[in-house]
Design a protein around this motif. Structure first.
Motif, short mmCIF file in Angstrom:
data_model
loop_
_atom_site.label_atom_id
_atom_site.label_comp_id
_atom_site.label_asym_id
_atom_site.label_seq_id
_atom_site.Cartn_x
_atom_site.Cartn_y
_atom_site.Cartn_z
N LEU A 161 0.84 -1.20 0.00
CA LEU A 161 0.00 0.00 0.00
C LEU A 161 0.87 1.24 0.00
O LEU A 161 1.88 1.30 0.71
CB LEU A 161 -0.90 0.01 1.24
CG LEU A 161 -1.61 1.33 1.58
CD1 LEU A 161 -2.67 1.65 0.55
CD2 LEU A 161 -2.22 1.27 2.98
N ARG A 162 0.48 2.22 -0.78
CA ARG A 162 1.17 3.51 -0.80
C ARG A 162 0.13 4.62 -0.91
O ARG A 162 -0.70 4.63 -1.82
CB ARG A 162 2.11 3.59 -2.00
CG ARG A 162 2.99 4.82 -2.04
CD ARG A 162 4.29 4.55 -1.36
NE ARG A 162 5.25 5.62 -1.59
CZ ARG A 162 6.52 5.54 -1.25
NH1 ARG A 162 6.99 4.46 -0.68
NH2 ARG A 162 7.34 6.54 -1.48
N MET A 163 0.13 5.55 0.05
CA MET A 163 -0.79 6.69 0.04
C MET A 163 0.03 7.97 0.20
O MET A 163 0.99 8.00 0.97
CB MET A 163 -1.80 6.60 1.19
CG MET A 163 -2.70 5.40 1.15
SD MET A 163 -3.78 5.32 2.62
CE MET A 163 -4.65 6.88 2.50
N THR A 164 -0.35 9.01 -0.51
CA THR A 164 0.31 10.30 -0.36
C THR A 164 -0.73 11.40 -0.23
O THR A 164 -1.61 11.53 -1.09
CB THR A 164 1.24 10.60 -1.55
OG1 THR A 164 2.21 9.56 -1.66
CG2 THR A 164 1.95 11.92 -1.34
N LEU A 165 -0.62 12.16 0.84
CA LEU A 165 -1.45 13.35 1.04
C LEU A 165 -0.60 14.56 0.66
O LEU A 165 0.57 14.65 1.05
CB LEU A 165 -1.87 13.49 2.50
CG LEU A 165 -3.05 12.66 3.02
CD1 LEU A 165 -2.74 11.17 2.94
CD2 LEU A 165 -3.36 13.04 4.48
N VAL A 185 2.52 13.99 3.06
CA VAL A 185 2.61 12.89 4.01
C VAL A 185 2.46 11.59 3.21
O VAL A 185 1.57 11.47 2.38
CB VAL A 185 1.50 12.97 5.09
CG1 VAL A 185 1.59 11.78 6.04
CG2 VAL A 185 1.60 14.27 5.86
N THR A 186 3.35 10.62 3.48
CA THR A 186 3.32 9.36 2.75
C THR A 186 3.11 8.20 3.70
O THR A 186 3.75 8.11 4.75
CB THR A 186 4.64 9.15 1.97
OG1 THR A 186 4.78 10.20 1.02
CG2 THR A 186 4.64 7.81 1.26
N VAL A 187 2.20 7.31 3.33
CA VAL A 187 1.93 6.08 4.06
C VAL A 187 2.43 4.92 3.22
O VAL A 187 2.04 4.79 2.06
CB VAL A 187 0.42 5.92 4.34
CG1 VAL A 187 0.15 4.60 5.05
CG2 VAL A 187 -0.10 7.10 5.15
N ALA A 188 3.29 4.08 3.79
CA ALA A 188 3.79 2.88 3.11
C ALA A 188 3.55 1.69 4.00
O ALA A 188 3.95 1.70 5.18
CB ALA A 188 5.28 3.02 2.78
N ALA A 189 2.89 0.66 3.49
CA ALA A 189 2.52 -0.49 4.32
C ALA A 189 2.63 -1.78 3.53
O ALA A 189 2.47 -1.80 2.31
CB ALA A 189 1.10 -0.32 4.86
#
Length: 920
Positions: free
Chosen positions: A519-523, A577-581
């Motif tokens: 998973l990769r999310m970027t705000l 902001v980056t989310v990596a999971a």
């Protein structure tokens, strides 16, 4: 067609092996592919007549193959005056054989990612590449060749000597690493575990080449090696090639030397003090423990987690949350022979170290006085088991991870360790704590006289053969599909859509090993005006997200991730902001719920804020004496165009400290309240075993109406010229210096010269161990352990940069800088050859394919493309641009953009205070 090609390839390799038989150490031994020994959890073991162990772990779910050769020889096996010999050999076997003169170059041409490592019990060489039978066959032939035919020549040792010394100096720059080594050397009076793997400087500099050659001939033999092939390959073909290469090597007549030294029971606490220039104090306490095969090893691993984990460990809760330390950790040396358990604490500069050490030792040696609960043991145990399970999802990672188990006696110990971990109880943890965490078994920085003594006898571990006699393992982890990582296939398989608030989403649904999901999310937040003066609050807000949210504190968040068998990182600053999971299909929905809670409902606990601020202040103070950080800070400030308050402004060290001291928690909470949310510019990407329909519905629910209170607008970063400077910055008591160089370029990724500059830089210094800079500065001149160059260009602005990096002893830095400039000028003046270009291009294209086969890299690429409005077709077009290049077009592009006179140089190191320029 594939069968015919393989048959011809094997015949060719047999001919090569026959030629190798004429070289001492090889013979026309049986070409049998090895007798089956056992099969456990989808991993098959074979034994060749010459003693080589072959381990095959096939999995076609990711088109990457990894080859790992582990030799059971490390620094433990070195004799008096020979410390560092195992590590020297690791370097020298890359120098070539009579038939492979340029191993790094040949690797790069085939797009192989490779390296070697040396440790106390073993040395290993690993290589990963986009799956290809020809590359696998070539690599196996190379490894068989250098197992017995490496040159190990005097001239190679002379050229590599400064490189190894530089690596040694680089390690000595780290005060914590130096303290740990001094503690180990004090704890071990006789055993070689007390010696640093890199060796004593006098031994490394003085070893006769004959001693090194004899060491090589003794240990680098098939009966002392385990060959692991993992990932996407044909096992039958692999066995044929192994038989045609390794199978032709003779079984040596010598018997492998045994090691019999055992450390006697320690007869009282020992202490060590290291004094160096710096700003951050550290404390440590270490204890002798049994080897990895011993029954107590699993309980000791859990004990290390229960005490040393951040944020749920006892040391963190008592010392860090209590404000006496800024960080704690535990290191468990689980080895082939009796090992070591070490606990470390980082303290504020003004800490009462006497009081802190007393509290640290009390927490360790009186740990059993506060009964270990099943709850805290269960969290620690599950964290370790989850790490094992995550590793088992990636056969290429397992291929390398097995090296430690091989060094301990047998690759199956990797699986047995998992089994043993699952049975550890609170009583087991209490027992090992009481047995080994004892005063007279301790080495620390303190000495206290006593009228009584204690003895802790370390029991001998059983042999791997006896321990694993009846071991059968479990059912193998489910494999995934054979996936084609071509840009066209990736685009065809990727689904994209837009949430109601404008957030772009991409999902690549494919079957993966262990049903793994990335998973990769970027705000993306704010704009140039609204973010003015908010950079520090924004950075702190991102760092605080995983320290408390909803009804969960930091420890509960960590425990929740363990329960979900997932890993999660949230990073960022004021503008993004980056989310990596990483998770799996069964736990994805719960992980997304957790991510939503962390992003949308952080609680910003005051105690965690104070911990984080103290750690940040300590980090800044520590970096003020580090050559790389000081040089990097000077370079960033020189090229900084932004005024104070701008989110991209680069502050000096003292300004950073002042801002951190003044930062208010309400400002951090306010930043989140004003800026966090999603919409146009935000992206979410998933790659792996997912139900795309279910994911779409859940993302709509969680994030579809989570809108930013403040609009987002990208802050342009156009080209900015900066005059060339040369600064030398004094960092006393640091034996390793760092060079950084940079030139700003007016270029973007759509510029006609972009592809040529990418390839030209790859040839100059971007090819790892094989590049012009590495050939000259590391391989030929032997000045630096690590040297490279890089080229970068924006996808959205006409701004790029060319930069270079090198480390070396301070007295060698002038030579390094001169060599760097000479090699750059030589490329600009003389250009490159056709063969050099084709080799570099082929290696780069193979490496890019390997990157697309790595789901963690692929999800990041897909996420970036969402923001840029691209697909993988852009990558395919870029690769076509690369293929169209000629030596002339590359040279011309490099000459148009790179100007040696315009390059700024920043060097940090200990130059004795001579001619050093200061920069904040």
């Amino acid at each position: 067609m594939r069968i015919g090609i393989r048959a011809c390839l094997v015949v060719a390799l047999l001919g090569a092996a026959a030629a190798a038989a004429a070289v001492p150490g090889a013979s026309a031994a049986s070409a049998a592919a090895g007798a089956p020994v056992r099969s456990v959890e989808g991993i098959d073991e074979y034994r060749l007549d010459n003693g080589l162990t072959l381990v095959l772990f096939p999995d076609a779910s990711r088109p990457v193959t990894t080859v790992n050769v582990t030799y059971r020889v490390g620094s433990r096996h070195e004799n008096y005056g020979e410390t560092g010999m195992a590590h020297l050999l690791e370097h020298l076997v890359f120098k070539g054989t009579p038939t492979h003169a340029d191993i790094p170059g040949e690797m790069r041409r085939r797009g192989i990612r490779f390296n070697g490592t040396t440790w106390l019990d073993r040395t290993n060489y690993f290589a990963s590449f986009a799956s290809d039978p020809d590359t696998l066959a070539w690599l196996l032939a190379l490894e068989a060749d250098r197992m017995v035919n490496s040159r190990i020549a005097r001239e190679d040792l002379d050229s590599e000597m400064t490189v190894v010394r530089n690596e040694m100096e680089s390690g000595e720059n780290n005060p914590l690493r130096a303290l740990m080594q001094r503690m180990m050397s004090t704890a071990y009076a006789w055993h070689n575990y007390g010696n640093a793997t890199i060796g004593a400087r006098s031994d490394v500099e003085g070893v006769p080449i004959e001693r090194l050659q004899a060491f090589y001939r003794t240990w680098y033999q098939p009966d002392n090696a385990v060959l692991v092939i993992a990932g996407d390959f044909d096992p039958a073909h692999a066995r044929e090639v192994v038989a045609a290469t390794f199978g032709q090597l003779s079984r040596p007549a010598r018997a492998l030397p045994a090691t019999w030294t055992r450390e006697p029971a320690q007869d009282g606490e020992r202490h060590v003090v290291v004094r160096r220039i710096g700003n951050t104090p550290y404390l440590g306490a270490g204890y002798h423990v049994p080897a990895a095969r011993h029954d107590d090893a699993a309980a000791l691993a859990v004990l290390a987690q229960v005490l040393g984990n951040t944020p749920s460990g006892r040391l963190h809760r008592a010392l860090v949350e209590g404000g006496r330390a800024t960080g704690v950790s535990a290191v468990h040396y689980s080895m082939d022979e009796p090992g070591y358990l070490m606990f470390l604490a980082e303290a504020p500069a003004d800490a009462d170290l006497d009081a802190l050490q007393r509290e640290l030792l009390a927490l360790l040696e009186d740990a059993a006085a506060t009964p270990f609960t099943e709850a805290e043991v269960d969290v620690a145990r599950q964290r370790l088991v989850t790490g094992q399970r995550l590793a088992m999802r990636d056969p290429n990672a397992v291929g390398v991870a097995l090296s430690e188990a091989i060094a301990q006696g047998d690759w199956r110990l990797f699986l047995l360790a998992r089994d043993r971990l699952e049975t550890v109880t609170a009583d087991d943890v209490a027992r090992v704590a009481a047995t080994y965490l004892r005063r007279d078994n301790r080495t620390s920085g303190r000495f206290l006289p006593s009228d009584s003594v204690e003895r802790t006898a370390i029991a001998e571990a059983p042999s791997a053969e006896a321990l694993l006699q009846d071991y059968r393992g479990r059912e193998a982890v489910a494999a995934g599909e054979a996936f084609d990582p071509s840009p066209a296939n990736i685009d065809a398989r990727t689904r994209t859509w837009t949430l109601d608030n404008g957030t772009r989403v991409a999902v690549l649904d494919k079957s993966t090993r262990g049903q793994a999901v990335q998973l990769r999310m970027t705000l993306r937040l704010g704009d140039e005006t609204t973010l003015h003066g908010e950079a520090d609050a924004g950075s702190m807000a991102a760092s605080m997200l995983m320290r408390g949210a909803g009804g969960l504190d930091r420890a509960a968040i960590s425990q929740r991730l363990v329960a979900l068998q997932s890993s999660l990182q949230i990073t960022g600053g004021a503008s993004n902001v980056t989310v990596a999971a990483t998770t799996d299909r069964d736990n994805l929905a719960a992980l997304l719920d957790l991510v939503a809670t962390l992003l949308q409902a952080p609680t910003f606990p005051e105690s965690e804020f104070e911990q984080l601020r103290t750690q940040a202040i300590t980090g800044v103070r520590s970096s003020m004496t580090e050559p790389g950080t000081v040089a990097g800070q000077a370079m960033r400030r020189h090229f900084d165009r932004w005024p104070p308050g701008h989110p991209y402004h680069v502050a000096g060290f003292e300004d950073q400290l002042a801002v951190l001291q003044a930062l208010d928690l309400d400002a951090v909470r306010g930043f989140h309240r004003r800026f966090y949310g999603m919409g146009d510019g935000a992206t979410i990407a998933l790659v792996g075993d997912v139900d795309a329909g279910a994911v779409r519905a859940q993302l709509d629910t969680l994030f579809g109406d989570w809108n930013r209170p403040t609009p987002f607008a990208r802050i342009p970063q156009p080209y900015h010229a900066a005059a060339a400077v040369r600064l030398r910055l004094e960092t006393p008591d640091r034996p390793n210096a760092v060079l950084l160089a940079r030139q700003s370029l007016r270029i973007d990724q759509d510029h006609p010269d972009y592809a040529a500059l990418v390839l030209g830089n790859h040839i100059l210094g971007g090819g790892g161990m094989k590049s012009r800079l590495a050939d000259r500065i590391r391989q030929r001149d032997g000045l630096s352990y690590s040297v490279s160059s890089s080229f970068d260009a924006s996808a959205l602005d006409d701004a790029g940069s060319f930069s270079a990096y090198a480390i070396a002893a301070p007295e060698n830095m002038a030579k390094v800088e001169a060599a760097f400039r000479e090699e750059l000028q030589r490329l600009l003046d003389d250009g490159i050859g056709e063969e050099e270009l084709r080799d570099a291009l082929d290696g780069m294209l193979r490496a890019r394919r390997t990157g697309r086969a790595n789901d963690a890299e692929l999800v990041a690429q897909i996420s970036g493309n969402l923001y840029l409005g691209r697909t993988l077709a852009y990558s395919a077009e870029f690769e076509d641009r690369l293929r169209a290049l000629t030596p002339e077009t590359v040279q011309a592009a490099m000459a148009r953009h790179l100007d040696p006179a315009a390059i700024s140089v920043f060097i940090g190191g200990d130059f004795g205070g001579k001619d050093a320029d200061a920069a904040d």
